[in-house]
Motif scaffolding. Structure first.
Motif, PDB file in Angstrom:
ATOM      1  N   PRO A 192       0.831  -1.210   0.000  1.00 21.13           N
ATOM      2  CA  PRO A 192       0.000   0.000   0.000  1.00 21.13           C
ATOM      3  C   PRO A 192       0.869   1.265   0.000  1.00 21.13           C
ATOM      4  O   PRO A 192       1.972   1.287   0.531  1.00 21.13           O
ATOM      5  N   ARG A 193       0.356   2.310  -0.603  1.00 21.38           N
ATOM      6  CA  ARG A 193       1.141   3.515  -0.853  1.00 21.38           C
ATOM      7  C   ARG A 193       1.695   4.145   0.417  1.00 21.38           C
ATOM      8  O   ARG A 193       2.775   4.742   0.391  1.00 21.38           O
ATOM      9  N   GLN A 194       0.996   4.019   1.538  1.00 21.73           N
ATOM     10  CA  GLN A 194       1.483   4.660   2.763  1.00 21.73           C
ATOM     11  C   GLN A 194       2.792   4.062   3.259  1.00 21.73           C
ATOM     12  O   GLN A 194       3.519   4.700   4.029  1.00 21.73           O
ATOM     13  N   PHE A 195       3.125   2.858   2.796  1.00 19.48           N
ATOM     14  CA  PHE A 195       4.382   2.231   3.184  1.00 19.48           C
ATOM     15  C   PHE A 195       5.498   2.496   2.162  1.00 19.48           C
ATOM     16  O   PHE A 195       6.616   2.027   2.345  1.00 19.48           O
ATOM     17  N   CYS A 196       5.184   3.245   1.119  1.00 21.08           N
ATOM     18  CA  CYS A 196       6.149   3.454   0.035  1.00 21.08           C
ATOM     19  C   CYS A 196       6.461   4.913  -0.244  1.00 21.08           C
ATOM     20  O   CYS A 196       7.244   5.217  -1.145  1.00 21.08           O
ATOM     21  N   GLU A 197       5.862   5.833   0.499  1.00 23.26           N
ATOM     22  CA  GLU A 197       6.123   7.244   0.240  1.00 23.26           C
ATOM     23  C   GLU A 197       7.471   7.655   0.818  1.00 23.26           C
ATOM     24  O   GLU A 197       7.946   7.103   1.812  1.00 23.26           O
ATOM     25  N   LEU A 198       8.081   8.638   0.163  1.00 32.24           N
ATOM     26  CA  LEU A 198       9.369   9.157   0.599  1.00 32.24           C
ATOM     27  C   LEU A 198       9.172  10.233   1.667  1.00 32.24           C
ATOM     28  O   LEU A 198       8.064  10.762   1.815  1.00 32.24           O
ATOM     29  N   PRO A 199      10.221  10.579   2.408  1.00 33.68           N
ATOM     30  CA  PRO A 199      10.084  11.564   3.483  1.00 33.68           C
ATOM     31  C   PRO A 199       9.598  12.918   2.981  1.00 33.68           C
ATOM     32  O   PRO A 199       9.925  13.337   1.868  1.00 33.68           O
ATOM     33  N   LEU A 200       8.781  13.575   3.791  1.00 35.86           N
ATOM     34  CA  LEU A 200       8.391  14.976   3.611  1.00 35.86           C
ATOM     35  C   LEU A 200       7.332  15.209   2.537  1.00 35.86           C
ATOM     36  O   LEU A 200       6.887  16.339   2.343  1.00 35.86           O
ATOM     37  N   MET A 201       6.901  14.157   1.828  1.00 33.30           N
ATOM     38  CA  MET A 201       5.887  14.353   0.793  1.00 33.30           C
ATOM     39  C   MET A 201       5.079  13.081   0.583  1.00 33.30           C
ATOM     40  O   MET A 201       5.578  12.095   0.049  1.00 33.30           O
ATOM     41  N   PRO A 202       3.811  13.077   1.001  1.00 32.87           N
ATOM     42  CA  PRO A 202       2.975  11.879   0.812  1.00 32.87           C
ATOM     43  C   PRO A 202       2.521  11.750  -0.641  1.00 32.87           C
ATOM     44  O   PRO A 202       2.661  12.672  -1.450  1.00 32.87           O
ATOM     45  N   PHE A 203       1.982  10.591  -0.984  1.00 30.78           N
ATOM     46  CA  PHE A 203       1.388  10.409  -2.297  1.00 30.78           C
ATOM     47  C   PHE A 203       0.134  11.280  -2.420  1.00 30.78           C
ATOM     48  O   PHE A 203      -0.513  11.589  -1.415  1.00 30.78           O
ATOM     49  N   PRO A 204      -0.226  11.672  -3.631  1.00 33.62           N
ATOM     50  CA  PRO A 204      -1.488  12.404  -3.817  1.00 33.62           C
ATOM     51  C   PRO A 204      -2.670  11.611  -3.280  1.00 33.62           C
ATOM     52  O   PRO A 204      -2.698  10.382  -3.374  1.00 33.62           O
ATOM     53  N   ALA A 205      -3.636  12.302  -2.738  1.00 30.73           N
ATOM     54  CA  ALA A 205      -4.781  11.641  -2.105  1.00 30.73           C
ATOM     55  C   ALA A 205      -5.606  10.828  -3.089  1.00 30.73           C
ATOM     56  O   ALA A 205      -6.285   9.873  -2.700  1.00 30.73           O
ATOM     57  N   THR A 257      14.468   2.988   3.228  1.00 32.65           N
ATOM     58  CA  THR A 257      15.068   4.142   2.546  1.00 32.65           C
ATOM     59  C   THR A 257      14.749   5.436   3.275  1.00 32.65           C
ATOM     60  O   THR A 257      15.621   6.277   3.497  1.00 32.65           O
ATOM     61  N   SER A 258      13.490   5.622   3.643  1.00 33.34           N
ATOM     62  CA  SER A 258      13.070   6.846   4.335  1.00 33.34           C
ATOM     63  C   SER A 258      13.791   7.013   5.662  1.00 33.34           C
ATOM     64  O   SER A 258      14.228   8.120   6.012  1.00 33.34           O
ATOM     65  N   LEU A 259      13.912   5.932   6.397  1.00 33.87           N
ATOM     66  CA  LEU A 259      14.598   5.991   7.685  1.00 33.87           C
ATOM     67  C   LEU A 259      16.075   6.326   7.501  1.00 33.87           C
ATOM     68  O   LEU A 259      16.630   7.161   8.223  1.00 33.87           O
ATOM     69  N   ASP A 260      16.711   5.693   6.521  1.00 35.16           N
ATOM     70  CA  ASP A 260      18.119   5.993   6.237  1.00 35.16           C
ATOM     71  C   ASP A 260      18.310   7.461   5.887  1.00 35.16           C
ATOM     72  O   ASP A 260      19.224   8.124   6.380  1.00 35.16           O
ATOM     73  N   ALA A 261      17.448   7.979   5.021  1.00 34.55           N
ATOM     74  CA  ALA A 261      17.579   9.364   4.555  1.00 34.55           C
ATOM     75  C   ALA A 261      17.465  10.356   5.702  1.00 34.55           C
ATOM     76  O   ALA A 261      18.250  11.313   5.789  1.00 34.55           O
ATOM     77  N   ARG A 262      16.512  10.152   6.563  1.00 34.32           N
ATOM     78  CA  ARG A 262      16.335  11.070   7.702  1.00 34.32           C
ATOM     79  C   ARG A 262      17.546  11.019   8.636  1.00 34.32           C
ATOM     80  O   ARG A 262      17.999  12.063   9.135  1.00 34.32           O
ATOM     81  N   ARG A 263      18.062   9.849   8.870  1.00 33.49           N
ATOM     82  CA  ARG A 263      19.209   9.714   9.772  1.00 33.49           C
ATOM     83  C   ARG A 263      20.463  10.364   9.181  1.00 33.49           C
ATOM     84  O   ARG A 263      21.239  11.013   9.890  1.00 33.49           O
ATOM     85  N   ILE A 264      20.675  10.174   7.895  1.00 36.42           N
ATOM     86  CA  ILE A 264      21.848  10.758   7.241  1.00 36.42           C
ATOM     87  C   ILE A 264      21.794  12.274   7.297  1.00 36.42           C
ATOM     88  O   ILE A 264      22.782  12.939   7.650  1.00 36.42           O
ATOM     89  N   ALA A 265      20.646  12.837   6.953  1.00 32.95           N
ATOM     90  CA  ALA A 265      20.503  14.292   6.965  1.00 32.95           C
ATOM     91  C   ALA A 265      20.705  14.861   8.368  1.00 32.95           C
ATOM     92  O   ALA A 265      21.374  15.887   8.555  1.00 32.95           O
ATOM     93  N   HIS A 266      20.154  14.201   9.357  1.00 37.40           N
ATOM     94  CA  HIS A 266      20.308  14.652  10.743  1.00 37.40           C
ATOM     95  C   HIS A 266      21.771  14.590  11.171  1.00 37.40           C
ATOM     96  O   HIS A 266      22.277  15.511  11.835  1.00 37.40           O
ATOM     97  N   ASP A 267      22.458  13.530  10.777  1.00 35.35           N
ATOM     98  CA  ASP A 267      23.851  13.361  11.179  1.00 35.35           C
ATOM     99  C   ASP A 267      24.743  14.445  10.566  1.00 35.35           C
ATOM    100  O   ASP A 267      25.600  15.010  11.248  1.00 35.35           O
ATOM    101  N   VAL A 268      24.542  14.736   9.284  1.00 39.40           N
ATOM    102  CA  VAL A 268      25.328  15.784   8.627  1.00 39.40           C
ATOM    103  C   VAL A 268      25.051  17.136   9.267  1.00 39.40           C
ATOM    104  O   VAL A 268      25.969  17.928   9.532  1.00 39.40           O
TER     105      VAL A 268
END
Length: 423
Positions: free
Chosen positions: A103-116, A397-408
């Motif tokens: 389902p789409r809610q498990f596949c959206e990238l950080p900061l932007m959901p899929f269109p409704a 992927t989303s979890l990795d991206a958030r952690r990397i950005a926070h660390d930098v």
């Protein structure tokens, strides 16, 4: 001309750096380089392009997610993509009818959901459109048609050296340097070609699923699909939905309250009730449950969308491994033989990280994936990061991206610097 001026002169006329620098630093690149040449010197062998922010290798969903999360923190990045588009695996190497299996809610990238108005399981076309809008929203402009041929850490300069080559052209390699390197080339960067006796001499059509687009080209032909990976058919097969909910969503909810082995038992009991005994049709289940197997080996169970019904009706036959191929005849290990007009290799993909990254601490040489298991495989030493290589799909992927950005961001703030002013 001093060596720094020569190096920075090349840098000033590099179109990638010109665009990148003027957008991110509020100063014309030539003015900056002239200012630096007066108080610095390097040897001729030290010619490079210094990148203020992280270098990201790969413009798939993982690379885009990291770039967006960094941008949200005020940190710009430079993305190299060997193809001519974002999400090249999705756009160039997948079949036309592909859709998200979760389902789409498990596949959206950080900061932007899929269109409704998107369906629960977005199609390939819809997912690519989502990614393009995602890149546009965060101003992500990858450097296309540039292959990273080598990346290694320079212990003297304390920087990552990344050499690139224009894809498909013989030319001069360009070297970029940065404090941070993000590996986002994906688990499926290169196709896996099996070694099968007689395959090269097969008289019919042979293709990997990366080249497969539609079954219409095989109308009226006998086709052999080789492989039990993500492109073919896993041994663990589960209904895509159970009890009116997505199987994945139901599993995630149950794992909040129950241990993995109990949830696996529940899934297998429901699957048995809905599908029957799959072993009778040649799909013997392993002794390890689907979720535990995914955790241990990364092997994902198939969420059935109609294939099993075709197997049960006899439209699709399941055979054991191939013993040999002779002409158009394929002999299987159970001694049965059949003639085929085409062979489709659903033998999957692999990471290509070991071929270009000179690091053996974060990544395994064997499979090109992080040595540490999820959720600890996202960060290495000396500014090296991994995104989307944890066998956890787009959620990982989303979890990795958030952690990397926070660390930098934390590194910059600890040094008294503020995102957006990296030089």
């Amino acid at each position: 001309m001093d060596h720094w001026s020569e190096s920075e002169g090349k840098r000033a006329h590099d179109p990638i750096f010109q665009t990148y620098f003027s957008q991110n630093c509020g100063q014309h690149v030539e003015d900056f380089c002239k200012g630096r040449s007066a108080d610095a010197a390097v040897t001729p062998s030290q010619r490079f392009i210094l990148v203020p922010g992280p270098i990201i290798v790969g413009a798939g969903p993982s690379g885009l997610a990291v770039a967006a999360c960094l941008k949200e923190k005020g940190v710009d990045s430079l993305i190299f993509e060997r193809s001519n588009c974002i999400a090249s695996l999705w756009q160039l190497k997948t079949y036309d009818r592909l859709s998200l299996h979760l389902p789409r809610q498990f596949c959206e990238l950080p900061l932007m959901p899929f269109p409704a108005d998107y369906p629960i399981y977005p199609s390939k076309k819809e997912f690519v459109a989502y990614l393009e809008k995602y890149a546009a929203r965060f101003g992500i402009r990858p450097t296309y048609n540039h292959t990273v041929v080598c990346a290694e850490y320079d212990v003297k300069r304390l920087l990552w050296r990344v050499r690139t080559l224009a894809t498909g052209r013989m030319g001069e390699e360009v070297e970029y340097m940065s404090r941070w390197l993000v590996v986002a080339t994906g688990e499926n960067a290169e196709v896996v070609q099996p070694e099968i006796g007689g395959l090269k001499e097969f008289k019919g059509t042979v293709m990997h699923t990366s080249a497969y687009k539609t079954g219409r080209v095989f109308a009226g032909k006998r086709v052999l699909v080789v492989g039990c990976g993500n492109s073919g058919m896993e041994v663990h097969i589960l209904p895509r939905e159970m009890l009116g909910q997505s199987t994945f969503g139901l599993s995630m909810w149950l794992l909040k309250w129950l241990p993995v082995h109990v949830v696996d038992l529940f899934l297998l009991l429901v699957a048995r009730a809905m599908l029957g005994d799959t072993a009778r049709l040649g799909l013997k289940r392993p002794t390890v449950g689907p979720l535990e197997l995914k955790s241990l080996s990364g092997k994902t169970p198939v969420l059935d969308v109609g294939t099993f019904a075709k197997i049960r009706s006899g439209d699709i036959k399941v055979h054991p491994d191939i013993k040999r191929i002779s002409g158009r005849q394929v002999e299987f290990l159970d001694t049965l033989s059949e003639d085929f007009d085409a062979i489709v290799l659903a033998t999957g993909y692999r990471s290509n990280v070991p071929f270009w990254l000179k690091d053996r601490e974060l990544f395994s040489e064997k499979d090109g994936l992080p040595r540490k298991t999820f959720p600890n495989g996202w960060k290495g030493e000396r500014g090296l990061y991994s995104a989307g290589l944890t066998r956890r799909g787009l959620m990982g992927t989303s979890l990795d991206a958030r952690r990397i950005a926070h660390d930098v961001e934390q590194q910059l703030r600890a040094e008294g610097k503020y995102p957006g002013v990296l030089l």
